[in-house]
Design an enzyme around this catalytic site. Structure first.
Site, PDB file in Angstrom:
ATOM      1  N   CYS A 136       0.849  -1.123   0.076  1.00 28.51           N
ATOM      2  CA  CYS A 136      -0.018  -0.025  -0.049  1.00 28.51           C
ATOM      3  C   CYS A 136       0.727   1.249   0.017  1.00 28.51           C
ATOM      4  CB  CYS A 136      -0.812   0.072   1.186  1.00 28.51           C
ATOM      5  SG  CYS A 136      -1.721  -1.364   1.483  1.00 28.51           S
TER       6      CYS A 136
HETATM    7  N1  SAJ Z   1       6.643   2.355   8.899  1.00 21.22           N
HETATM    8  C1  SAJ Z   1       7.887   2.952   9.235  1.00 21.22           C
HETATM    9  N2  SAJ Z   1       7.360   3.992  10.227  1.00 21.22           N
HETATM   10  C2  SAJ Z   1       6.108   4.148  10.850  1.00 21.22           C
HETATM   11  C3  SAJ Z   1       5.273   3.383   9.995  1.00 21.22           C
HETATM   12  C4  SAJ Z   1       5.265   2.364   9.194  1.00 21.22           C
HETATM   13  O1  SAJ Z   1       8.857   2.736   8.799  1.00 21.22           O
HETATM   14  O2  SAJ Z   1       6.196   4.906  11.813  1.00 21.22           O
HETATM   15  C5  SAJ Z   1       6.936   1.321   7.672  1.00 21.22           C
HETATM   16  C6  SAJ Z   1       6.506  -0.113   8.200  1.00 21.22           C
HETATM   17  O3  SAJ Z   1       7.601  -0.667   8.649  1.00 21.22           O
HETATM   18  C7  SAJ Z   1       6.173  -0.746   6.618  1.00 21.22           C
HETATM   19  C8  SAJ Z   1       5.661   0.489   5.954  1.00 21.22           C
HETATM   20  O4  SAJ Z   1       6.205   1.590   6.693  1.00 21.22           O
HETATM   21  O5  SAJ Z   1       7.452  -1.166   6.133  1.00 21.22           O
HETATM   22  C9  SAJ Z   1       4.152   0.484   5.916  1.00 21.22           C
HETATM   23  O6  SAJ Z   1       3.574   0.549   7.156  1.00 21.22           O
HETATM   24  P1  SAJ Z   1       2.115   0.811   7.635  1.00 21.22           P
HETATM   25  O7  SAJ Z   1       2.179   0.921   8.999  1.00 21.22           O
HETATM   26  O8  SAJ Z   1       1.673   1.892   6.855  1.00 21.22           O
HETATM   27  O9  SAJ Z   1       1.387  -0.570   7.229  1.00 21.22           O
HETATM   28  P2  SAJ Z   1       0.499  -1.066   5.912  1.00 21.22           P
HETATM   29  O10 SAJ Z   1       1.525  -0.963   4.731  1.00 21.22           O
HETATM   30  O11 SAJ Z   1       0.278  -2.342   6.252  1.00 21.22           O
HETATM   31  O12 SAJ Z   1      -0.380   0.025   5.677  1.00 21.22           O
HETATM   32  C10 SAJ Z   1      -1.718  -0.212   5.993  1.00 21.22           C
HETATM   33  C11 SAJ Z   1      -2.610   0.708   5.433  1.00 21.22           C
HETATM   34  N3  SAJ Z   1      -3.964   0.268   5.158  1.00 21.22           N
HETATM   35  C12 SAJ Z   1      -4.517   0.305   3.904  1.00 21.22           C
HETATM   36  O13 SAJ Z   1      -3.981   0.834   3.023  1.00 21.22           O
HETATM   37  C13 SAJ Z   1      -5.854  -0.112   3.952  1.00 21.22           C
HETATM   38  C14 SAJ Z   1      -2.591   2.101   5.918  1.00 21.22           C
HETATM   39  O14 SAJ Z   1      -3.534   2.951   5.507  1.00 21.22           O
HETATM   40  C15 SAJ Z   1      -2.814   1.704   7.535  1.00 21.22           C
HETATM   41  O15 SAJ Z   1      -2.822   3.058   8.083  1.00 21.22           O
HETATM   42  C16 SAJ Z   1      -1.661   0.958   8.007  1.00 21.22           C
HETATM   43  O16 SAJ Z   1      -1.815  -0.390   7.544  1.00 21.22           O
HETATM   44  C17 SAJ Z   1      -1.632   0.884   9.689  1.00 21.22           C
HETATM   45  O17 SAJ Z   1      -2.296   1.815  10.074  1.00 21.22           O
HETATM   46  O18 SAJ Z   1      -1.199  -0.190  10.185  1.00 21.22           O
END
Ligand code: SAJ
Length: 431
Positions: free
Chosen positions: A270
């Site tokens: 995403c």
């Molecule tokens: N990450 C960081 N630092 C952060 C947060 C995330 O480095 O502070 C990295 C994570 O390790 C990962 C990537 O970014 O590699 C994405 O992480 P994410 O927490 O955004 O997780 P995702 O990719 O599973 O995003 C999903 C998304 N859901 C949808 O698109 C429906 C996002 O909208 C959500 O907000 C997110 O999950 C969530 O909140 O966990």
């Protein structure tokens, strides 16, 4: 009886195309609510697993799946002709980027071409796959109106972004409000009825374009803020300031601040992808989305930065990367899930192998056989193995790992996720 009435009394027959981490939980939710639900996917292996009650999506327990399959409420098939007898169809297929970083909506178009074959009066079509603003109106609608049926009168078409967060224990599919934007107001209304019938709260917006843009804003917000905090981490490293302590203290502000954390890069299907759907469309409208591009550059540079920290760590031991045994702890794209798509661990492993390191990895959640991990040796965390490692790097902070054991037996550990918060040790190289 009208479509809305059939939806309201759960007599509508529901279809979901694309049975991945979005489609499978959704079709199960419809079945659990009492609808006759049909899951459609081109992958026969998925269909066979579903019909035998075996879930392949961690967020869908097999017990739950088996229940709705046994009751006959959920049927799965590769045969799109079932669409002829369905009242509603949700499309939840992948929308990746091409190698050229342009949107690839070929899966959406293929699904819509199938829908078109069986489109009939009083049918509701909803696209849930994340895509650029205009896809529903400029790509899907023209395909469907070729049938001669009129949108908003004969059939209904809307966009409602999926908001599934894989592995999130707090928010399940049914707990997350659904933004709904139709091609016409009554398309919005009919689509909203479907989600309301599964007691999902709906948020109606004025068009499909708005709904498409909502989702992209949500995920661009994350990508840009992760890029910002990664840049702050690089800055703090230069200034000799502990960025983790800075963020923890800033997070005490009860308003106007939301903590994000630096890491080894941006993984998942995403966040690394969605913002480029927005910037691509913006460019077509003559607008340069600079924040998106800059965040992409910073987030994309983090794996290289992590490898430089590993090199620094080995340097302390008077060792080069070339010929050293480096252990990657955690390879999925985020903690406590099994998905490695776009994981920064894959970049770190590739960069280390390129520099001649012997790369090992440990991740009990990730299954064997990923060809992206072929260049690294899978290991368990035992004293024997750890004692033979020159440097370890904590890339994904799963909860199921004994980080103390790693620190005890490995001479230097690069911690990209602050798992050793408050641990004092000269062995630790922090991001
Ligand atoms: N990450 C960081 N630092 C952060 C947060 C995330 O480095 O502070 C990295 C994570 O390790 C990962 C990537 O970014 O590699 C994405 O992480 P994410 O927490 O955004 O997780 P995702 O990719 O599973 O995003 C999903 C998304 N859901 C949808 O698109 C429906 C996002 O909208 C959500 O907000 C997110 O999950 C969530 O909140 O966990």
């Amino acid at each position: 009886m009208s479509l809305v009435e059939r939806i309201r009394n759960h007599e509508a027959r529901i279809g979901v195309i694309g049975l991945g981490y979005v489609g499978l939980p959704l079709v199960v939710e419809f079945a659990r609510t009492g609808f006759d639900a049909f899951g459609i996917d081109v992958a026969k292996a998925k269909i066979d697993q579903i019909n035998s009650g075996k879930s392949y999506i961690p967020d869908v327990p097999s017990e739950l799946l088996a229940e709705v399959v046994t009751s006959g409420k959920l049927r799965a098939t590769t045969d799109f002709s079932v669409l002829a007898n369905l009242d509603t169809v949700n499309i939840c297929v992948p929308t990746p980027l091409r190698k050229t970083r342009d949107p690839d909506i070929s899966y959406v178009v293929s699904a819509v071409e199938e829908v078109k074959k069986y489109l009939h009066r009083d049918q509701l079509i909803i696209l849930e796959s994340t895509t650029y603003p205009g896809t529903t109106e400029e790509v899907i609608l023209p395909i469907l109106v070729e049938t001669g049926l009129k949108v908003g009168e004969d059939f209904y078409l809307a966009f409602s972004p999926e908001r599934v967060d894989p592995g999130n224990k707090e928010y399940k599919t049914g707990d997350i409000p659904k933004v709904v934007g139709g091609i016409t107001p009554n398309c919005t209304e009919v689509a909203s009825e479907l989600y309301r019938a599964t007691s999902i709260e709906t948020v109606a917006v004025s068009s499909a374009n708005v709904a498409e843009t909502v989702k992209l804003l949500e995920n661009t917000f994350r990508s840009v803020n992760i890029g910002l905090v990664n840049e702050i981490a690089l800055m703090c490293n230069k200034m000799g300031i502990d960025v983790w302590e800075v963020i923890e203290a800033a997070a005490t502000k009860p308003f106007g601040f939301m903590p994000f954390y630096p890491g080894p890069g941006l993984g998942g299907h995403c966040i690394p992808i969605d913002p480029f759907y927005l910037s691509w469309k913006a460019k077509l409208s003559g607008f340069e989305a600079r924040f998106i591009e800059l965040a992409g550059q910073i987030n994309g540079s983090m794996p290289e930065y992590v490898v430089s920290k590993i090199a620094d760590g080995l340097n302390r031991l008077k060792k080069s990367v070339n010929g050293s045994r480096v252990l990657i702890v955690g390879v999925s794209y985020k903690a406590d899930i099994d998905d490695i798509r776009e994981s920064p661990a894959l970049d770190v492993i590739r960069l280390l192998s390129y520099r001649g390191a012997e790369v090992l990895y440990h991740d009990r959640l990730v299954r064997d056989g990923h060809e992206e991990l072929a260049g690294a040796e899978r290991v368990s965390l035992t004293k024997e193995i750890l004692s033979g490692v020159d440097c370890a790097a904590i890339i994904t902070n799963h909860s199921n790992v004994e980080y103390g054991l790693v620190l005890e037996h490995v001479p230097v550990v690069v911690d990209t996720r602050n798992v050793y918060k408050n641990v004092k040790s000269d062995k630790i190289v922090r991001l």
